[in-house]
Design a protein around this motif. Structure first.
Motif, PDB file in Angstrom:
ATOM      1  N   VAL A 110       0.863  -1.180   0.000  1.00 12.26           N
ATOM      2  CA  VAL A 110       0.000   0.000   0.000  1.00 12.26           C
ATOM      3  C   VAL A 110       0.899   1.229   0.000  1.00 12.26           C
ATOM      4  O   VAL A 110       1.826   1.326   0.817  1.00 12.26           O
ATOM      5  N   LEU A 111       0.624   2.153  -0.903  1.00 18.86           N
ATOM      6  CA  LEU A 111       1.432   3.366  -1.035  1.00 18.86           C
ATOM      7  C   LEU A 111       0.543   4.594  -0.985  1.00 18.86           C
ATOM      8  O   LEU A 111      -0.609   4.560  -1.425  1.00 18.86           O
ATOM      9  N   ASP A 112       1.080   5.678  -0.457  1.00 10.87           N
ATOM     10  CA  ASP A 112       0.383   6.961  -0.444  1.00 10.87           C
ATOM     11  C   ASP A 112       0.861   7.771  -1.641  1.00 10.87           C
ATOM     12  O   ASP A 112       2.059   7.834  -1.923  1.00 10.87           O
ATOM     13  N   VAL A 113      -0.083   8.383  -2.322  1.00  7.31           N
ATOM     14  CA  VAL A 113       0.222   9.148  -3.528  1.00  7.31           C
ATOM     15  C   VAL A 113      -0.339  10.551  -3.384  1.00  7.31           C
ATOM     16  O   VAL A 113      -1.471  10.740  -2.937  1.00  7.31           O
ATOM     17  N   THR A 114       0.458  11.537  -3.771  1.00 12.72           N
ATOM     18  CA  THR A 114      -0.003  12.916  -3.846  1.00 12.72           C
ATOM     19  C   THR A 114       0.109  13.363  -5.288  1.00 12.72           C
ATOM     20  O   THR A 114       1.169  13.218  -5.907  1.00 12.72           O
ATOM     21  N   LEU A 115      -0.976  13.870  -5.826  1.00  9.74           N
ATOM     22  CA  LEU A 115      -0.962  14.476  -7.156  1.00  9.74           C
ATOM     23  C   LEU A 115      -0.452  15.895  -6.973  1.00  9.74           C
ATOM     24  O   LEU A 115      -1.150  16.754  -6.447  1.00  9.74           O
ATOM     25  N   ASN A 116       0.793  16.137  -7.368  1.00  8.65           N
ATOM     26  CA  ASN A 116       1.396  17.460  -7.183  1.00  8.65           C
ATOM     27  C   ASN A 116       0.766  18.514  -8.077  1.00  8.65           C
ATOM     28  O   ASN A 116       0.716  19.686  -7.712  1.00  8.65           O
ATOM     29  N   GLY A 117       0.322  18.102  -9.240  1.00  5.93           N
ATOM     30  CA  GLY A 117      -0.305  19.054 -10.150  1.00  5.93           C
ATOM     31  C   GLY A 117      -0.388  18.503 -11.557  1.00  5.93           C
ATOM     32  O   GLY A 117       0.194  17.481 -11.887  1.00  5.93           O
ATOM     33  N   ILE A 118      -1.150  19.222 -12.368  1.00  5.96           N
ATOM     34  CA  ILE A 118      -1.333  18.883 -13.779  1.00  5.96           C
ATOM     35  C   ILE A 118      -1.031  20.146 -14.576  1.00  5.96           C
ATOM     36  O   ILE A 118      -1.412  21.248 -14.181  1.00  5.96           O
ATOM     37  N   GLY A 119      -0.327  19.989 -15.686  1.00  7.16           N
ATOM     38  CA  GLY A 119       0.015  21.138 -16.525  1.00  7.16           C
ATOM     39  C   GLY A 119       0.266  20.697 -17.950  1.00  7.16           C
ATOM     40  O   GLY A 119      -0.129  19.606 -18.356  1.00  7.16           O
TER      41      GLY A 119
END
Length: 188
Positions: free
Chosen positions: A131-140
């Protein structure tokens, strides 16, 4: 009945067409790990050669499927002697198990830009769920190609003993291995 089959085929074709594939931008990505040495200091390393893709039909990635492969022989801790030791049969046994792989089984939004990713990691010939934690830093957008881009930070912890990596006592090298990856992905 023919209408139903045709309708179902069109819906499935639409879903397949809508799914987008994102490939890791290797110039802007790092797959790293950290262990504790002698219960005193943290030692970091990474895999220099790896590949990863994300397939997702949703703009917020809440249905993403992530696949990763890494070349165990590309392990780098900044110390050639330690790297050779890690590649040996005492740890990863890179000659016998040259690749580690991960494929997600679930990628769900927790809150805001935070996600929880579950999947199967195969390392040293052993496959286990992680199990891993993911953060979406951004989209561009990539300024040069104008293709959509997305940045992610991935963290988690696993036990090397679960995968049979190294029998060295935990007083020397911790059993817990912290995983850290930062990566930009470009939509194909």
């Amino acid at each position: 009945m023919k209408r139903f089959v045709l309708s179902a085929a069109l819906v499935l074709a639409g879903l397949v067409t809508y799914a987008q594939t994102w490939s890791v931008d290797k110039a802007h990505a790092k797959l790293g790990f950290e262990v504790t040495h002698l219960m005193l200091s943290d030692v970091e390393g990474n895999f220099k050669t790896f590949d990863a893709t994300i397939n997702s039909a949703k703009d917020d990635f809440s249905d993403a499927v992530v696949e990763l492969t890494a070349d165990v022989n590309s392990i780098d801790t900044g110390n050639e002697r330690r790297d050779s030791d890690l590649k040996s049969e005492k740890f990863f046994d890179a000659a016998k198990y040259p690749t580690l792989t991960f494929k997600s089984t679930s990628f769900r939004k927790v809150e805001g830009k935070k996600y929880r990713m579950e999947g199967n990691l195969t390392m040293h010939g052993v496959t286990k769920p992680v199990v891993l934690d993911v953060t979406l830093n951004g989209i561009g957008k990539n300024q040069r190609t104008q293709k959509p881009m997305a940045g992610f930070k991935i963290t988690g912890m696993l036990k090397r003993s679960d995968f049979g990596v190294g029998t060295i006592p935990v007083a020397v090298v911790s059993d817990e291995v912290n995983i850290r990856a930062n990566a930009e992905f470009i939509q194909n």
